[in-house]
Structure formats: structure tokens, C-alpha cells
Design a protein around this motif. Structure first.
Motif, PDB file in Angstrom:
ATOM      1  N   ALA A 172       0.832  -1.207   0.000  1.00 50.04           N
ATOM      2  CA  ALA A 172       0.000   0.000   0.000  1.00 50.04           C
ATOM      3  C   ALA A 172       0.865   1.256   0.000  1.00 50.04           C
ATOM      4  O   ALA A 172       0.585   2.214  -0.742  1.00 50.04           O
ATOM      5  N   ALA A 173       1.911   1.266   0.806  1.00 44.59           N
ATOM      6  CA  ALA A 173       2.808   2.422   0.855  1.00 44.59           C
ATOM      7  C   ALA A 173       3.548   2.600  -0.466  1.00 44.59           C
ATOM      8  O   ALA A 173       3.746   3.734  -0.925  1.00 44.59           O
ATOM      9  N   MET A 174       3.948   1.495  -1.098  1.00 43.64           N
ATOM     10  CA  MET A 174       4.632   1.587  -2.390  1.00 43.64           C
ATOM     11  C   MET A 174       3.710   2.156  -3.459  1.00 43.64           C
ATOM     12  O   MET A 174       4.117   3.022  -4.237  1.00 43.64           O
ATOM     13  N   VAL A 175       2.480   1.662  -3.505  1.00 41.96           N
ATOM     14  CA  VAL A 175       1.524   2.163  -4.506  1.00 41.96           C
ATOM     15  C   VAL A 175       1.286   3.654  -4.294  1.00 41.96           C
ATOM     16  O   VAL A 175       1.307   4.436  -5.242  1.00 41.96           O
ATOM     17  N   ALA A 176       1.104   4.065  -3.042  1.00 42.13           N
ATOM     18  CA  ALA A 176       0.884   5.483  -2.741  1.00 42.13           C
ATOM     19  C   ALA A 176       2.099   6.320  -3.121  1.00 42.13           C
ATOM     20  O   ALA A 176       1.967   7.389  -3.734  1.00 42.13           O
ATOM     21  N   PHE A 177       3.294   5.842  -2.782  1.00 40.57           N
ATOM     22  CA  PHE A 177       4.515   6.588  -3.095  1.00 40.57           C
ATOM     23  C   PHE A 177       4.712   6.731  -4.601  1.00 40.57           C
ATOM     24  O   PHE A 177       4.985   7.828  -5.106  1.00 40.57           O
ATOM     25  N   ILE A 178       4.601   5.623  -5.334  1.00 38.61           N
ATOM     26  CA  ILE A 178       4.818   5.658  -6.781  1.00 38.61           C
ATOM     27  C   ILE A 178       3.772   6.548  -7.445  1.00 38.61           C
ATOM     28  O   ILE A 178       4.089   7.327  -8.351  1.00 38.61           O
ATOM     29  N   THR A 179       2.525   6.463  -6.988  1.00 38.91           N
ATOM     30  CA  THR A 179       1.466   7.314  -7.531  1.00 38.91           C
ATOM     31  C   THR A 179       1.815   8.787  -7.324  1.00 38.91           C
ATOM     32  O   THR A 179       1.725   9.592  -8.262  1.00 38.91           O
ATOM     33  N   GLN A 180       2.217   9.148  -6.121  1.00 41.05           N
ATOM     34  CA  GLN A 180       2.553  10.542  -5.816  1.00 41.05           C
ATOM     35  C   GLN A 180       3.778  11.000  -6.606  1.00 41.05           C
ATOM     36  O   GLN A 180       3.813  12.108  -7.132  1.00 41.05           O
ATOM     37  N   ALA A 181       4.799  10.157  -6.700  1.00 41.09           N
ATOM     38  CA  ALA A 181       6.045  10.541  -7.359  1.00 41.09           C
ATOM     39  C   ALA A 181       5.900  10.675  -8.872  1.00 41.09           C
ATOM     40  O   ALA A 181       6.505  11.566  -9.475  1.00 41.09           O
ATOM     41  N   LEU A 182       5.091   9.809  -9.486  1.00 39.17           N
ATOM     42  CA  LEU A 182       5.040   9.792 -10.952  1.00 39.17           C
ATOM     43  C   LEU A 182       3.836  10.516 -11.547  1.00 39.17           C
ATOM     44  O   LEU A 182       3.829  10.782 -12.749  1.00 39.17           O
ATOM     45  N   SER A 183       2.847  10.865 -10.751  1.00 42.98           N
ATOM     46  CA  SER A 183       1.684  11.578 -11.292  1.00 42.98           C
ATOM     47  C   SER A 183       2.048  12.910 -11.946  1.00 42.98           C
ATOM     48  O   SER A 183       1.494  13.243 -12.987  1.00 42.98           O
ATOM     49  N   PRO A 184       2.986  13.694 -11.377  1.00 43.89           N
ATOM     50  CA  PRO A 184       3.265  14.998 -11.995  1.00 43.89           C
ATOM     51  C   PRO A 184       4.299  14.980 -13.130  1.00 43.89           C
ATOM     52  O   PRO A 184       4.773  16.028 -13.540  1.00 43.89           O
ATOM     53  N   VAL A 185       4.657  13.793 -13.610  1.00 42.25           N
ATOM     54  CA  VAL A 185       5.644  13.716 -14.697  1.00 42.25           C
ATOM     55  C   VAL A 185       5.181  12.739 -15.769  1.00 42.25           C
ATOM     56  O   VAL A 185       4.360  11.858 -15.514  1.00 42.25           O
ATOM     57  N   ILE A 186       5.729  12.913 -16.959  1.00 40.30           N
ATOM     58  CA  ILE A 186       5.668  11.856 -17.970  1.00 40.30           C
ATOM     59  C   ILE A 186       6.930  11.047 -17.733  1.00 40.30           C
ATOM     60  O   ILE A 186       8.036  11.595 -17.715  1.00 40.30           O
ATOM     61  N   SER A 187       6.776   9.756 -17.498  1.00 44.27           N
ATOM     62  CA  SER A 187       7.951   8.915 -17.248  1.00 44.27           C
ATOM     63  C   SER A 187       8.086   7.889 -18.362  1.00 44.27           C
ATOM     64  O   SER A 187       7.099   7.395 -18.896  1.00 44.27           O
ATOM     65  N   ILE A 188       9.340   7.614 -18.682  1.00 43.63           N
ATOM     66  CA  ILE A 188       9.666   6.573 -19.656  1.00 43.63           C
ATOM     67  C   ILE A 188      10.751   5.724 -19.016  1.00 43.63           C
ATOM     68  O   ILE A 188      11.847   6.219 -18.735  1.00 43.63           O
ATOM     69  N   HIS A 189      10.434   4.478 -18.740  1.00 42.81           N
ATOM     70  CA  HIS A 189      11.385   3.559 -18.107  1.00 42.81           C
ATOM     71  C   HIS A 189      11.822   2.493 -19.110  1.00 42.81           C
ATOM     72  O   HIS A 189      10.980   1.895 -19.787  1.00 42.81           O
ATOM     73  N   HIS A 190      13.114   2.268 -19.162  1.00 37.50           N
ATOM     74  CA  HIS A 190      13.670   1.188 -19.972  1.00 37.50           C
ATOM     75  C   HIS A 190      14.426   0.243 -19.057  1.00 37.50           C
ATOM     76  O   HIS A 190      15.288   0.690 -18.294  1.00 37.50           O
ATOM     77  N   GLY A 191      14.098  -1.024 -19.126  1.00 36.86           N
ATOM     78  CA  GLY A 191      14.845  -2.052 -18.421  1.00 36.86           C
ATOM     79  C   GLY A 191      15.552  -2.891 -19.474  1.00 36.86           C
ATOM     80  O   GLY A 191      14.941  -3.287 -20.458  1.00 36.86           O
ATOM     81  N   PHE A 192      16.830  -3.115 -19.272  1.00 35.77           N
ATOM     82  CA  PHE A 192      17.617  -3.841 -20.263  1.00 35.77           C
ATOM     83  C   PHE A 192      17.869  -5.270 -19.798  1.00 35.77           C
ATOM     84  O   PHE A 192      17.389  -5.679 -18.749  1.00 35.77           O
TER      85      PHE A 192
END
Length: 167
Positions: free
Chosen positions: A76-96
């Protein structure tokens, strides 16, 4: 395909799903891929002052006061944190290509990564690009692989004032 090869492929798909979920902002879907006791260790991406307190990123300094490790604990804390951190940005993640080791119903992996954040709130146009590694722990629960923990560390990051202009 052996059981280990099948597990490796399922874990690859799980991490790809994680990146899609966070980049498309379908944050509620994180509940289906994280274990209940999952953690997110961000201590490898913080800048600390001479007193050991977190200086940057600012949102982590606000959450983790003093000399506290920057670790978010529980689904629950992870979902809340990630939601708060990434909501104000466009993010593009690449995993290799990952180094994945399976041991029965648990596994670990190291994922070389790159992410890019485009700020949506003032100052508009601020861009951050980072390179580093995710070190993940996985656990098979109820026949399904889940992320049980992840640690993020950066090798390098850079900021741009506007697209194409490094600062």
C-alpha cells in the motif's frame, strides 16, 4: 522449456508489466504484481548533506527525515509513493537485459535501467534522465511471481532545462 527457463521468462514479463503500469499511470494495477510486504529501497538515489540528511530528491527529503534510510515498506505504501512521485511527470522507463537467478519459488535480478522524466508542473520543460540498476527480489505466491523488493541506484543522472539542452 525447463521450470527455471519458464520462471525467468515470467519474471521478465513481470518487470515489463511493472514499467508499463508506472509509465501509463495505471497505478492500481501495482497491487496485482507486488507482494503485500514488498519494499522499495531508494537510498541509492539520494544526495545527502554532511549531517546525513537527504537533500535531494526533495520529495524523498520530505518523507524520510534525518538520517533515516529512504525505504518504502509495504504494498500500500509503495503504490501510494509511486502514484505521488510519478503523477506529476511523464515517465519513460527502460529495463535492459537482466541477470536473473531463480531458486525455487524465489528469485533475484539485476536490471540495467534508464529512465526519463518530463516535468508537467512548473517549471515546465524540466527533464531528468538517469542511468543505473534495479536490484529486485521476486517471490512466487499462489502460482504467480510478484515483486517482493526492489532497490534502485543511479550511476549517472542529468537535468535539462529544455529538450536537447543539458544543464
Amino acid at each position: 522449456m525447463s521450470a527455471e527457463e519458464s520462471a525467468v521468462e515470467e519474471i521478465r514479463n513481470l518487470k515489463a508489466r511493472y514499467f508499463r503500469i508506472i509509465d501509463t499511470k495505471c497505478f492500481e494495477e501495482l497491487n496485482s504484481i507486488l507482494s503485500e510486504d514488498a519494499y522499495f529501497d531508494l537510498d541509492g538515489i539520494v544526495n545527502r548533506g554532511s549531517d546525513g540528511s537527504i537533500l535531494a530528491p526533495v520529495q524523498l527529503a520530505a518523507l524520510f527525515q534525518g538520517h533515516q534510510a529512504a525505504v518504502v515498506r509495504g504494498r500500500a505504501a509503495m503504490v501510494a509513493f509511486i502514484t505521488q512521485a510519478l503523477s506529476p511527470v511523464i515517465s519513460i522507463h527502460h529495463g535492459f537485459t537482466a541477470e536473473i537467478e531463480v531458486d525455487g519459488d524465489s528469485a533475484k535480478a539485476i536490471w540495467p535501467m534508464e529512465d526519463i522524466f518530463f516535468g508537467l508542473t512548473p517549471p515546465h520543460g524540466l527533464i531528468r534522465q538517469a542511468y543505473g540498476h534495479y536490484a529486485d527480489i521476486y517471490r512466487k505466491e499462489g502460482g504467480m511471481w510478484r515483486i517482493a523488493g526492489q532497490s534502485l541506484s543511479f550511476l549517472h543522472q542529468r537535468w535539462f532545462e529544455k529538450e536537447g539542452q543539458a544543464s
